[in-house]
Design a protein around this motif. Structure first.
Motif, PDB file in Angstrom:
ATOM      1  N   CYS A   1       0.835  -1.217   0.000  1.00  0.00           N
ATOM      2  CA  CYS A   1       0.000   0.000   0.000  1.00  0.00           C
ATOM      3  C   CYS A   1       0.862   1.257   0.000  1.00  0.00           C
ATOM      4  N   GLY A   2       2.088   1.155   0.510  1.00  0.00           N
ATOM      5  CA  GLY A   2       3.006   2.296   0.463  1.00  0.00           C
ATOM      6  C   GLY A   2       2.839   3.277   1.599  1.00  0.00           C
TER       7      GLY A   2
ATOM      8  N   CYS B   1       4.022   0.348  -8.894  1.00  0.00           N
ATOM      9  CA  CYS B   1       4.378   1.536  -8.104  1.00  0.00           C
ATOM     10  C   CYS B   1       3.251   1.879  -7.145  1.00  0.00           C
ATOM     11  N   MET B   2       3.571   1.956  -5.854  1.00  0.00           N
ATOM     12  CA  MET B   2       2.523   2.200  -4.859  1.00  0.00           C
ATOM     13  C   MET B   2       2.554   3.630  -4.336  1.00  0.00           C
ATOM     14  N   THR B   3       3.197   4.535  -5.114  1.00  0.00           N
ATOM     15  CA  THR B   3       3.209   5.956  -4.751  1.00  0.00           C
ATOM     16  C   THR B   3       3.680   6.143  -3.305  1.00  0.00           C
ATOM     17  N   CYS B   4       4.724   5.416  -2.936  1.00  0.00           N
ATOM     18  CA  CYS B   4       5.191   5.485  -1.550  1.00  0.00           C
ATOM     19  C   CYS B   4       6.080   6.698  -1.345  1.00  0.00           C
TER      20      CYS B   4
END
Lengths: 233, 249, 646
Positions: B68-69, B154-157
């Protein structure tokens, strides 16, 4: 301006910065260092190359348009861009991050060096009115003086190495920025090839410095007609 | 026994404008435990090493399995997810800091809205005619799917941005995550239709040309997304685009 | 009035909430999308294995009707059949839609969708994107909703919590009370309808495969406001999870779908490394006990088998509650391509490489089949009338539920890869009905007296203020863990009435101690503690729904296993016998000797049990506890019959 939007103008500016690093500046660096390395062969060939350049018509224009303006543009863009950098090499110790930091550092070093280099060679040449065949002896004398001291030698060693590094590493960045090299392996191969370029340029420069330091020979000033007179008979 | 406890130093901040300060906590060591379970221990017993009762540490987390990041923070000086930071693999005492490139909301919790805003800027979506049933999607080789799949993980972490020397709070650099999304959507047979708009969006200030190729992004990406390759690829796409705009339009 | 855009409030940014938002926006409605955190971090990302659709891509003869049958059978016939059937018939279109939205589904050599096998079926029906299918699906919907947000149709309220529905004097839901988790502000938003797509309640069990936001608080809040909660006792225990202190991480069923084998050493307490244990000394108990389905029996069956091997036969790996899940017979390349995501997770959390050594796993709480009771309207032909405003509406008019928060589709046990389907399906399916509902209502929320909204907000302002003033001795986070421990110990795989009764007493005790809570943090900015205390309050009520439902349901159905009431199916029994039995009964008397005696006795037991228990449990809140009643299940399409997976 419907071809290029305001946003794209920014892009073009940055691309131009990247491009000027390659041509003309990078190309000039290669020519300059390899021509200067003639000094390791002997003073005369070196002197002849300077003569050739100083006898070019419109020299001041050529230098201004192809060297000074791109150089100043590249430098000021460089300073402007590196203002944005938040160096974090201490936290993230990766080779590429080191090179990123060094690229910006070397750019600044080269800039300072060039101010010194131009200020001690080209500027006195112009102020003393040494043109055409008078330029070479004048400049060679300056260089001989320069490399008498360790200060001079070290300044040039650092300057040349920084320029070679900045160029070679910049070449790699250029290839990525323009998308010439994309894959991870291709990027690595390019890095290897360009580091070779950097090493060759550095060695050429250092050899020249070495030659100057060890054999500070002066030459008889050549003037128009002397050679043609001897050779023509 | 003292040796069975872990020392954790947390950089705290009460609000976006407040001054940060450090507090030290001690939690029991459990094999295979991670930073999240340490922070949960602090919630259950929110007192510092000095025995002072304090507010529990605020942090963001959700899935706890690195998809989930949310729980991204700076642990021992390095940005990563707290859930996969196993205590027995870290140097002690452990330091926890919020990410420095995003505004702090409170303690370890930061506001990453900028990343989502960037996704809007580059139109990171596929424009479909509608959700009604019009049959199968485009046929494409699995190889191409595989290339897109790694990007779409890519989890926009924000790890890549935190570690990027070019990305800072006060500039508008889009950053590696966004560029990889541009590549992802431009690689889709339908997504390609909006390619020009996406490329235009990454050619402005803070766009692709601002990348300095420090390549730290790819080193810290927890999902091993080929970020540097994506940057070069988007670089190529924009080069062709600008040449087209300048000379063939 | 006709010019006014329809306005909806969708709570929850997981698959169901996003699918619903997208569908509503497509119908030109305006949506306020409320999420506890950034939408892109919703729990749907955790789903790994895939999503089911009977496309028959491999020519195995699969069809939506078989998918339907597998699903109702997997759910032990407790699901309302027209809904399940409609879902299965919509499934292929849903997969194709998601594919068009850019989901990187794995592909066949010809470039079509690739499918793999999953539990509870004999067909390759599961489309997948590596081992992060949920994440990929969620991102695709998130992107679509972002597009509508960009166009101004969606207003996202991230970092906002749903507290309660705003219900007017006529008992109609007109909006929602929200809690800004940063400023702490409490306010209301109005809407033509409110959709709760708020996910499952696994935090009631403390540690589970669920995310930290899966508290079930929003659904419970609706229940506390009078909405019916259905089938709460049906909690799915996933057979394969990685034990941990903060969470029990899911090890996807796709590991078994791709050939993963479950075993324990034949010698109890064997301390040898798994690789040193020869094939002959391994006990592949699922394969031996269920030759037809093998490792791909449904989840409830697999979890019970593992429980039996570990606790009754005491054969857990090195004496601990763990069994092996073995993938080591596959090549590294194959595993990386098909299961890369989950293999990485295992490696990151345990340090062991599943490509080389078998994984050690144990069952964990995973999914709630139950949830808010929701309505539906069939079209009279075994499918759903998609225009009906009744679809997915809770027992409170104007309040809808979707996804894991509702109770439909999975009966007593959910099949793997059906949850992603039901989430997207409900979100999409309810769209037209919501629009109809908004069109048909005689009064819009703007015309509801302002006082209704103000009162609702004031109630919660007082409530949060009261929570902040709690100065007792109990730590809320500690109390939550205790609640989880109670539920884990007493209301898990094997349920006994004595233990369930004890659990109720323990929950009552926790409820009393709840009043003595200490609100650890009373600051006003980004303070999660009061919100958590309120959620804990909901979780206590939810634990009662689950436990009371389990206590009263004296039978063994799907995930609800009470050994005391096991009907003891004869080993050689064939479920088709029961169909014959029903037919013969229908035409008159059953001839003597038509069935073996023990089979006939079993079938009579089965029939009588269904008579008593093939019903939906309904929990209704009153005086601090759930009041349980039962509702008939729509089994109009396939007659219920005994399950068997051997």
């Amino acid at each position: 301006m419907d071809r290029v939007s305001k946003d794209q103008l920014h892009y073009l500016l940055l691309k131009t910065h990247s491009l000027t690093g390659l041509v003309p500046i990078g190309a000039y660096l290669c020519v300059h260092l390899s021509v200067n390395s003639l000094r390791t062969v002997g003073v005369l060939p070196y002197q002849l190359s300077i003569d050739a350049i100083n006898n070019l018509p419109f020299l001041i224009w050529i230098e201004t348009i192809f060297i000074y303006i791109p150089l100043l543009f590249h430098s000021f863009m460089g300073f402007y861009l590196s203002k944005n950098a938040r160096y974090n090499l201490a936290r993230y110790r990766y080779p590429r991050n080191g090179l990123y930091t060094l690229q910006r550092l070397s750019g600044a070093v080269v800039f300072v060096f060039l101010v010194y280099h131009v200020g001690t060679t080209v500027v006195p040449k112009w102020t003393n009115g040494k043109h055409l065949f008078e330029a070479a002896p004048f400049l060679i004398e300056i260089m001989n003086m320069e490399f008498q001291t360790w200060t001079g030698r070290i300044i040039y060693l650092i300057g040349i190495a920084s320029a070679a590094f900045h160029f070679a590493n910049g070449l790699w960045g250029f290839c990525i920025s323009w998308g010439l090299v994309v894959g991870v392996r291709a990027q690595r191969n390019a890095a290897l090839a360009f580091s070779l370029v950097g090493v060759v340029l550095t060695v050429m420069g250092l050899a020249t410095v070495f030659e100057f330091s060890v054999h500070p020979e002066s030459t008889v000033p050549t003037i128009a007609g002397v050679f043609s007179g001897k050779g023509g008979g | 026994m003292a040796s069975d406890n872990i020392q954790i130093k947390v950089k705290r901040q009460d609000g976006p404008e407040s001054k940060p300060y450090w507090q030290e906590f001690e939690v029991p060591f459990k094999p295979h435990s991670n930073i999240i379970s340490c922070l949960q221990d602090i919630q259950r017993n929110p007192s510092t090493c000095k025995g002072e009762r304090v507010n529990p540490v605020v942090w963001e987390c959700n899935c706890l399995e690195e998809v989930c990041g949310a729980c991204t923070m700076v642990i021992n000086g390095r940005v990563r997810q707290a859930c996969t930071a196993l205590v027995h693999k870290l140097d002690h005492p452990i330091t926890l800091e919020p990410m420095s490139k995003f505004p702090v909301v409170r303690d370890l919790h930061v506001d990453r809205t900028r990343m989502f805003r960037n996704l809007k800027k580059v139109k990171a979506w596929i424009h479909v005619d509608g959700t009604h049933d019009i049959g199968e999607g485009p046929i494409l080789p699995d190889e191409e799917r595989a290339k897109r799949y790694v990007l779409s993980e890519c989890m926009t972490c924000g790890c890549c941005l935190e570690a990027c020397p070019q990305f800072s709070k006060d500039n508008n650099f889009l950053g590696a995550a966004t560029f990889a999304q541009v590549r992802l959507f431009n690689a889709h047979p339908t997504g390609k239709f909006d390619q020009e708009q996406r490329l235009d969006a990454v050619m402005g200030e803070g766009g692709i040309a601002d990348c300095g190729n420090a390549q730290v992004c790819v080193e810290v990406c927890p999902k091993h997304i080929p970020l540097t390759e994506s940057i070069a690829d988007v670089g190529r796409q924009t080069t062709l685009q600008i040449l087209k705009n300048l000379f063939f339009k | 009035m006709d010019k006014r855009a329809r306005k909806f409030v969708v709570i929850g940014g997981g698959l169901a909430g996003l699918a619903c938002t997208m569908k509503l926006c497509e119908a030109k409605a305006e949506v306020v999308l409320v999420s506890y955190q950034a939408v892109k971090r919703s729990h749907s990302v955790c789903a790994q294995g895939g999503i089911n659709a009977a496309i028959n891509a491999k020519g195995e003869g699969d069809s939506p009707d078989i998918h339907f049958y597998d699903t109702v059978k997997g759910g032990d016939f407790l699901a309302n059949q027209p809904l399940v059937r409609d879902m299965c018939f919509q499934a292929p279109a849903i997969i194709h839609l998601m594919d068009r939205l850019g989901v990187a589904f794995n592909r066949s050599p010809e470039g079509h969708l690739e499918f793999r096998r999953f539990g509870g079926t004999l067909y390759s029906r599961t489309a997948f994107a590596g081992a992060t299918t949920g994440q990929q699906l969620l991102y695709a919907l998130d992107e679509q909703v972002r597009r509508y947000e960009h166009d101004g149709q969606v207003t996202k309220l991230e970092w906002h919590e749903y507290l309660e529905a705003v219900i007017d004097h006529e008992g109609v839901c007109r909006g929602a009370v929200l809690h800004d988790l940063r400023t702490g502000e409490i306010f209301t938003v109005g809407g033509d309808a409110v959709v709760l797509a708020t996910g499952g309640p696994s935090q009631v069990y403390g540690r589970s495969t669920g995310s930290t936001v899966c508290t079930g608080a929003a659904a419970t809040s609706a229940y506390l406001q009078g909405a019916k909660y259905a089938n709460g006792e049906f909690i799915q225990i996933h057979p394969t999870a990685i034990p941990g202190h903060d969470k029990l991480r899911l090890m996807s069923e796709s590991a078994r779908g791709e050939g993963g084998r479950i075993w324990v050493p034949k010698k109890a307490g064997d301390t040898r490394s798994p690789r040193d244990i020869p094939e002959g000394e391994r006990y592949y108990f699922l394969e031996e006990n269920h030759p037809l389905f093998g490792n791909l029996v449904p989840r409830d069956v697999a979890s019970r088998e593992i429980y039996d091997v570990v606790f009754n036969k005491k054969m857990g790996v090195t004496g601990e509650p763990m069994v092996y899940l073995d993938l080591t017979h596959h090549s590294k390349e194959y595993l990386d391509d098909r299961l890369g995501g989950i293999i990485d997770i295992y490696e990151k959390f345990t340090g062991d490489d599943p490509r080389r050594v078998p994984m050690k796993i144990f069952p964990a709480v995973h999914y709630s089949m139950g949830g808010l009771w929701t309505d539906f309207k069939d079209d009279g032909h075994g499918l759903i009338d998609h225009q009906s405003p009744r679809n997915q509406m809770t027992s409170i008019t104007g309040l809808y539920a979707a996804g894991e928060a509702d109770f439909q589709y999975h009966g007593a046990n959910r099949l793997g890869a059906n949850s992603l389907l039901s989430c997207i399906y409900t979100g999409l399916m309810m769209g037209p009905g919501l629009i109809q509902y908004a069109k048909n209502q005689d009064k819009v929320f703007e015309n509801v007296p302002h006082q209704v909204f103000e009162d609702a907000a004031d109630k919660w302002k007082d409530r949060i203020k009261q929570i902040k003033s709690m100065r007792g001795k109990e730590n809320p986070y500690g109390l939550h863990r205790e609640l989880g421990d109670v539920m884990m110990e007493h209301v898990l795989i094997v349920r006994e009435n004595a233990k369930l009764e004890k659990a109720l007493l323990l929950i009552d005790d926790i409820e009393i101690r709840f009043r003595d809570i200490h609100c650890l943090d009373t600051t006003h900015w980004a303070n999660p503690t009061p919100s958590f205390i309120n959620q804990l309050h909901s979780m206590i009520h939810l634990s009662k729904i689950i436990t009371v439902g389990a206590l009263l349901r004296n039978e063994f159905r799907g995930a609800h296993y009470k050994p005391e009431f096991d009907l003891e199916q004869p080993h050689d029994f064939d479920p088709h016998e029961y169909v014959d039995y029903l037919e013969q009964k229908h035409y008159g008397e059953i001839p003597e000797g038509a069935f073996p005696e023990d089979h006939l006795a079993y079938m009579k037991r089965f029939e009588a049990n269904n008579e008593n228990w093939l019903k939906t449990t309904i929990a209704h809140y009153g005086e601090g506890k759930p009041h349980i009643s039962y509702e008939p299940v729509d089994t109009s399409l396939v007659p219920p019959r005994p399950r068997k997976y051997e």
